[in-house]
Design a protein around this motif. Structure first.
Motif, PDB file in Angstrom:
ATOM      1  N   THR A  68       0.800  -1.223   0.000  1.00 43.91           N
ATOM      2  CA  THR A  68       0.000   0.000   0.000  1.00 43.91           C
ATOM      3  C   THR A  68       0.839   1.282   0.000  1.00 43.91           C
ATOM      4  O   THR A  68       0.563   2.194  -0.793  1.00 43.91           O
ATOM      5  N   PRO A  69       1.882   1.412   0.858  1.00 42.80           N
ATOM      6  CA  PRO A  69       2.646   2.667   0.846  1.00 42.80           C
ATOM      7  C   PRO A  69       3.272   2.988  -0.509  1.00 42.80           C
ATOM      8  O   PRO A  69       3.381   4.160  -0.888  1.00 42.80           O
ATOM      9  N   ARG A  70       3.661   1.969  -1.256  1.00 42.40           N
ATOM     10  CA  ARG A  70       4.348   2.211  -2.517  1.00 42.40           C
ATOM     11  C   ARG A  70       3.410   2.289  -3.715  1.00 42.40           C
ATOM     12  O   ARG A  70       3.789   2.797  -4.769  1.00 42.40           O
ATOM     13  N   LEU A  71       2.162   1.804  -3.556  1.00 42.54           N
ATOM     14  CA  LEU A  71       1.226   1.810  -4.673  1.00 42.54           C
ATOM     15  C   LEU A  71       0.000   2.687  -4.417  1.00 42.54           C
ATOM     16  O   LEU A  71      -0.954   2.656  -5.191  1.00 42.54           O
ATOM     17  N   LYS A  72       0.030   3.492  -3.355  1.00 41.47           N
ATOM     18  CA  LYS A  72      -1.142   4.304  -3.037  1.00 41.47           C
ATOM     19  C   LYS A  72      -1.418   5.371  -4.092  1.00 41.47           C
ATOM     20  O   LYS A  72      -2.556   5.864  -4.197  1.00 41.47           O
TER      21      LYS A  72
END
Length: 266
Positions: A68-72
């Protein structure tokens, strides 16, 4: 698996091997490429997890929470930020395998496909209409019964023959009224009569999708502009939908929808 909380039929398999259709992707520099969300896919973040709604195939999918942090940026901008993909080398292979799978499933693409229209906005609900069942005694006239039946038949056609994607398209492209009714008293009266007629034809229990189509068509006949909200929650996964007119819920209750995060507004 891409999905950790969804049913098996909604899961995607993460394969780190290049596919025949895209043999060199895993060996390419992912950080040099920008990937765009397909126009038929909608996203949200629920409980720290990216959820995808594929309207073309009528399916929900979820990405592992650690991505999630890298694809938000996929949720907030509709594309995968290439700079965010190069933050940690230890999961570089997993990220590339994930992108490979999303490309094969046509969730994302290397070419930007502009949305046909901007997503509709719906404010958070302020009240529901549960109380109208206890004090209204309006007479059911022949016109409102006729209107209900015609909307019911149209909804059956949409739900049984057109399918999910075509139904959304039909309801999105409706001819908008030059003036939109916002009279909450009139809305309460219509919803109350709608609920009085409905049990003679079907029950709303476990049929939120079909019920939403019928009441949207019904309220539009009387000048209202209802919004159809699709939402999700995780742990365990559940998808739900309801109808709002402004800040007033025409279906369901405020308490029942609190755990859900909107993913699409029609």
């Amino acid at each position: 698996m891409i999905s950790t909380n969804l049913p098996d039929q909604h899961a995607l398999t993460l394969d780190s091997r290049p596919t025949a259709s895209r043999p060199n992707l895993i060996n390419q520099k992912v950080e040099m490429m920008t990937f765009h969300l397909a126009e038929h896919v909608h996203t949200c973040i629920a409980n720290g997890q990216i959820i995808l709604l594929d309207t073309l195939h009528d399916s929900y999918m979820a990405l592992p929470p650690n991505f999630t942090p890298r694809l938000k940026s996929l949720v907030f901008t509709g594309k995968i930020d290439p700079n965010a993909l190069n933050q940690s080398a230890d999961v570089d292979g997993e990220i590339r395998a994930l992108i490979n799978t999303l490309l094969d499933e046509k969730i994302i693409s290397e070419t930007r496909h502009p949305k046909l229209s901007k997503p509709r906005y719906c404010p958070p609900p302020r009240r529901d209409l549960t109380d109208i069942l206890y004090y209204r005694t309006d007479h059911l006239g022949p016109k409102i019964i006729y209107d209900f039946i015609t909307c019911l038949l149209r909804a059956l056609f949409y739900a049984k023959l057109l399918g999910f994607s075509s139904t959304l398209s039909r309801l999105t492209k409706h001819q908008k009224n030059t003036t939109v009714c916002t009279d909450e008293e009139r809305l309460s009266e219509l919803v109350y009569n709608f609920r009085r007629i409905r049990p003679y034809f079907y029950t709303a229990s476990d049929h939120c999708y079909f019920d939403c189509i019928v009441i949207i068509l019904f309220l539009r006949k009387y000048g209202f502009d209802p919004r159809w909200i699709f939402s999700v929650k995780t742990d365990p996964f559940e998808a739900h939908c309801w109808v709002q007119v402004g800040e007033v819920m025409a279906t369901d209750t405020l308490g029942a929808t609190v755990p859900f995060v909107p993913i699409l507004v029609v």
